[in-house]
Design a protein around this motif. Structure first.
Motif, PDB file in Angstrom:
ATOM      1  N   VAL A 307       0.841  -1.198   0.000  1.00 24.69           N
ATOM      2  CA  VAL A 307       0.000   0.000   0.000  1.00 24.69           C
ATOM      3  C   VAL A 307       0.879   1.252   0.000  1.00 24.69           C
ATOM      4  CG1 VAL A 307      -1.779   1.274   1.269  1.00 24.69           C
ATOM      5  CG2 VAL A 307      -1.812  -1.235   1.271  1.00 24.69           C
ATOM      6  N   VAL A 308       0.588   2.163  -0.921  1.00 25.68           N
ATOM      7  CA  VAL A 308       1.220   3.486  -0.888  1.00 25.68           C
ATOM      8  C   VAL A 308       0.138   4.401  -0.325  1.00 25.68           C
ATOM      9  CG1 VAL A 308       2.419   5.245  -2.228  1.00 25.68           C
ATOM     10  CG2 VAL A 308       2.399   2.859  -3.036  1.00 25.68           C
ATOM     11  N   PRO A 309       0.235   4.770   0.982  1.00 24.56           N
ATOM     12  CA  PRO A 309      -0.879   5.468   1.628  1.00 24.56           C
ATOM     13  C   PRO A 309      -1.292   6.735   0.871  1.00 24.56           C
ATOM     14  CG  PRO A 309       0.808   4.835   3.240  1.00 24.56           C
ATOM     15  CD  PRO A 309       1.386   4.570   1.878  1.00 24.56           C
ATOM     16  N   GLY A 310      -2.600   6.862   0.677  1.00 24.69           N
ATOM     17  CA  GLY A 310      -3.141   8.046   0.007  1.00 24.69           C
ATOM     18  C   GLY A 310      -2.941   8.034  -1.497  1.00 24.69           C
ATOM     19  N   GLU A 311      -2.355   6.971  -2.053  1.00 26.56           N
ATOM     20  CA  GLU A 311      -2.093   6.976  -3.497  1.00 26.56           C
ATOM     21  C   GLU A 311      -2.577   5.729  -4.241  1.00 26.56           C
ATOM     22  OE1 GLU A 311       1.716   8.282  -4.829  1.00 26.56           O
ATOM     23  OE2 GLU A 311       1.889   9.747  -3.222  1.00 26.56           O
ATOM     24  N   MET A 312      -2.048   4.561  -3.855  1.00 32.02           N
ATOM     25  CA  MET A 312      -2.342   3.377  -4.674  1.00 32.02           C
ATOM     26  C   MET A 312      -1.948   2.103  -3.934  1.00 32.02           C
ATOM     27  SD  MET A 312       0.915   3.470  -7.283  1.00 32.02           S
ATOM     28  CE  MET A 312       1.220   5.222  -7.309  1.00 32.02           C
ATOM     29  N   TYR A 336      10.610  -3.307  -7.428  1.00 34.30           N
ATOM     30  CA  TYR A 336      11.038  -2.588  -8.629  1.00 34.30           C
ATOM     31  C   TYR A 336      10.147  -1.349  -8.844  1.00 34.30           C
ATOM     32  CZ  TYR A 336      11.775  -1.512 -13.546  1.00 34.30           C
ATOM     33  OH  TYR A 336      12.027  -0.854 -14.721  1.00 34.30           O
ATOM     34  N   ILE A 337       8.836  -1.555  -8.718  1.00 34.85           N
ATOM     35  CA  ILE A 337       7.899  -0.442  -8.944  1.00 34.85           C
ATOM     36  C   ILE A 337       8.096   0.651  -7.896  1.00 34.85           C
ATOM     37  CG2 ILE A 337       5.432   0.181  -8.918  1.00 34.85           C
ATOM     38  CD1 ILE A 337       4.876  -2.554 -10.254  1.00 34.85           C
ATOM     39  N   SER A 338       8.280   0.228  -6.654  1.00 42.31           N
ATOM     40  CA  SER A 338       8.490   1.201  -5.578  1.00 42.31           C
ATOM     41  C   SER A 338       9.738   2.036  -5.856  1.00 42.31           C
ATOM     42  CB  SER A 338       8.616   0.466  -4.230  1.00 42.31           C
ATOM     43  OG  SER A 338       8.935   1.389  -3.220  1.00 42.31           O
ATOM     44  N   ASP A 339      10.769   1.360  -6.308  1.00 42.45           N
ATOM     45  CA  ASP A 339      12.032   2.017  -6.603  1.00 42.45           C
ATOM     46  C   ASP A 339      11.907   2.988  -7.782  1.00 42.45           C
ATOM     47  OD1 ASP A 339      14.476   1.765  -5.334  1.00 42.45           O
ATOM     48  OD2 ASP A 339      15.372   0.969  -7.185  1.00 42.45           O
ATOM     49  N   GLU A 340      11.285   2.499  -8.865  1.00 42.04           N
ATOM     50  CA  GLU A 340      11.144   3.312 -10.078  1.00 42.04           C
ATOM     51  C   GLU A 340      10.357   4.594  -9.828  1.00 42.04           C
ATOM     52  OE1 GLU A 340      11.902   2.937 -13.726  1.00 42.04           O
ATOM     53  OE2 GLU A 340      13.493   2.046 -12.512  1.00 42.04           O
ATOM     54  N   LEU A 341       9.302   4.482  -9.003  1.00 41.12           N
ATOM     55  CA  LEU A 341       8.415   5.637  -8.791  1.00 41.12           C
ATOM     56  C   LEU A 341       8.703   6.361  -7.481  1.00 41.12           C
ATOM     57  CD1 LEU A 341       4.976   4.100  -9.955  1.00 41.12           C
ATOM     58  CD2 LEU A 341       6.599   5.427 -11.312  1.00 41.12           C
ATOM     59  N   ASN A 342       9.795   5.976  -6.801  1.00 39.23           N
ATOM     60  CA  ASN A 342      10.139   6.574  -5.493  1.00 39.23           C
ATOM     61  C   ASN A 342       8.959   6.561  -4.537  1.00 39.23           C
ATOM     62  OD1 ASN A 342      12.834   7.308  -6.144  1.00 39.23           O
ATOM     63  ND2 ASN A 342      11.975   8.955  -7.399  1.00 39.23           N
ATOM     64  N   LEU A 343       8.388   5.364  -4.333  1.00 40.94           N
ATOM     65  CA  LEU A 343       7.158   5.279  -3.542  1.00 40.94           C
ATOM     66  C   LEU A 343       7.396   5.053  -2.057  1.00 40.94           C
ATOM     67  CD1 LEU A 343       4.959   3.103  -5.954  1.00 40.94           C
ATOM     68  CD2 LEU A 343       4.897   5.586  -5.621  1.00 40.94           C
ATOM     69  N   SER A 344       8.627   4.757  -1.644  1.00 40.46           N
ATOM     70  CA  SER A 344       8.872   4.474  -0.228  1.00 40.46           C
ATOM     71  C   SER A 344       8.250   5.558   0.641  1.00 40.46           C
ATOM     72  CB  SER A 344      10.373   4.399   0.042  1.00 40.46           C
ATOM     73  OG  SER A 344      10.609   4.482   1.441  1.00 40.46           O
ATOM     74  N   ILE A 345       7.590   5.166   1.710  1.00 45.93           N
ATOM     75  CA  ILE A 345       6.954   6.156   2.584  1.00 45.93           C
ATOM     76  C   ILE A 345       8.007   6.966   3.342  1.00 45.93           C
ATOM     77  CG2 ILE A 345       4.796   4.871   2.896  1.00 45.93           C
ATOM     78  CD1 ILE A 345       5.829   4.010   5.656  1.00 45.93           C
ATOM     79  N   PHE A 346       9.247   6.542   3.259  1.00 42.59           N
ATOM     80  CA  PHE A 346      10.324   7.264   3.947  1.00 42.59           C
ATOM     81  C   PHE A 346      11.004   8.274   3.042  1.00 42.59           C
ATOM     82  CE2 PHE A 346      10.047   2.980   5.848  1.00 42.59           C
ATOM     83  CZ  PHE A 346       9.535   3.368   7.075  1.00 42.59           C
TER      84      PHE A 346
END
Ligand code: DON
Length: 349
Positions: A307-312, A336-346
């Motif tokens: 989960v990417v909070p508030g997004e997807m 991979y997707i988290s890395d590519e889109l800089n999705l880490s909550i940190f």
């Protein structure tokens, strides 16, 4: 376990520019992605889904779960990747309509039901919220902490949360569990009876856990009833796409983006996501937080939802698991997707 799930091949780089201008939602409508400027574009979302699928589809590491005999028979090459945005748009590649056993990916959604009924504090008081640092089926975890405290995502805590669902009898308990999972998916999720039979007949370790919990007064219904309903919960069938919608409901503050139904009070969502971040990958949760930086839950059926909070939400499915019981292709794809889109909550976006 064989179903007629279809394989949607990766669109391929040369088609991305044309086809990625639309996102297909469950109702079949095509919508332009222009509503939220902080979100990655439609093109980017479809690109990363296609790339994640293409990049890891030939990875052969790991093996199907076999301690539940029927899971060993699921075709190992299946692989689906999906992103579902908080407003219900779906980007997919691979076997996203194949129905597999939800297993432990059901646990946060049932925890949500208990939170809705009794508040998040009840989970903390009656189960615990500490990561055990031990495998998902550990009995040792129950013995080493004084308060017999675990968390709702390992087997002990998940059997306990099923026992906390407010019901007058076993049938009502099961109906509530199944209806709640279906409400998160926005569609009726069936019980895969073959999976249930296969798992229930071989559930000796979980039975030991249920009995230990009962002994320590940390189980709130009869052990065998809790076991049956827990095992049925794990045997619910889900597709990668439906799992993505379930995750998107958490990304959307507890409201299913397809049905508009609120399934969890908004204030409980961060607490649930915190448990997913610290315990969703069991004894690999630290490594997962370090790499992907996203609350997530895995299952031995091969599914993972992040989960990417508030997004997807990002969901992926492939049956081969690593030593910790987490799908190798699915975790790589989401990472991979988290890395590519800089999705880490940190990342401090
Ligand atoms: O209780 C079990 O062993 C299974 N029903 C669920 C385990 C599971 O999915 C662990 N997750 N990776």
């Amino acid at each position: 376990m064989v179903n007629d799930g279809k394989r949607l091949h990766s669109l391929g780089a040369m088609f991305v520019g044309v086809f990625a201008m639309v996102a297909i939602n469950l109702t079949g409508c095509a919508t332009a992605d222009a509503r939220d400027t902080s979100m990655p574009s439609v093109v980017e979302l479809q690109r990363v889904v296609d790339e994640a699928h293409a990049k890891f589809k030939d990875l052969k590491d790991g093996k199907n779960a076999d301690y539940i005999p029927i899971l060993a028979t699921v075709p190992s090459e299946l692989f689906g990747v999906v992103i579902v945005t908080k407003d219900g748009r779906i980007y997919e590649a691979g076997d996203t309509d194949y129905m597999f056993a939800i297993e432990s990916t059901s646990k946060p959604f049932n925890a949500a039901l208990v939170m809705k009924e009794q508040g998040a504090q009840a989970i903390k008081d009656k189960i615990g919220v500490e990561p055990t640092g031990l495998p998902f089926n550990s009995k040792l975890a129950l013995e080493i902490y004084d308060a017999r405290s675990v968390n709702p995502l390992v087997n002990a805590g998940a059997i306990a949360q099923v026992s906390m669902v407010q019901a007058d009898n076993e049938d009502e308990r099961w109906q509530k569990v199944q209806q709640n999972l279906s409400a998160f998916a926005g569609e009726d999720l069936p019980l895969m009876d073959e999976v249930y039979q296969s798992e229930y007949k071989t559930s000796w370790s979980n039975r030991a856990i249920a009995n230990l919990l009962y002994n320590y007064e940390r189980l709130y219904a009869e052990p065998e009833e809790s076991m049956r309903v827990y095992t049925k919960m794990c045997s619910v069938g889900v597709t990668t796409k439906q799992l993505g919608v379930m995750g998107a409901t958490l990304a959307n503050g507890g409201v299913n983006p397809l049905t508009g139904k609120r399934l969890l009070p908004e204030e409980d969502v961060p607490e649930l996501l915190a448990i997913m971040l610290t315990a969703g990958f069991y004894d690999e949760s630290g490594e997962w937080s370090f790499s992907a930086g996203l609350p997530a839950k895995t299952g031995v059926g091969g599914g993972i939802v992040a989960v990417v909070p508030g997004e997807m939400a990002i969901a992926a499915f492939s049956p081969r698991l690593n030593e910790a019981g987490n799908s190798v292709r699915a975790l790589n794809a989401i990472n991979y997707i988290s890395d590519e889109l800089n999705l880490s909550i940190f990342d401090g976006r």
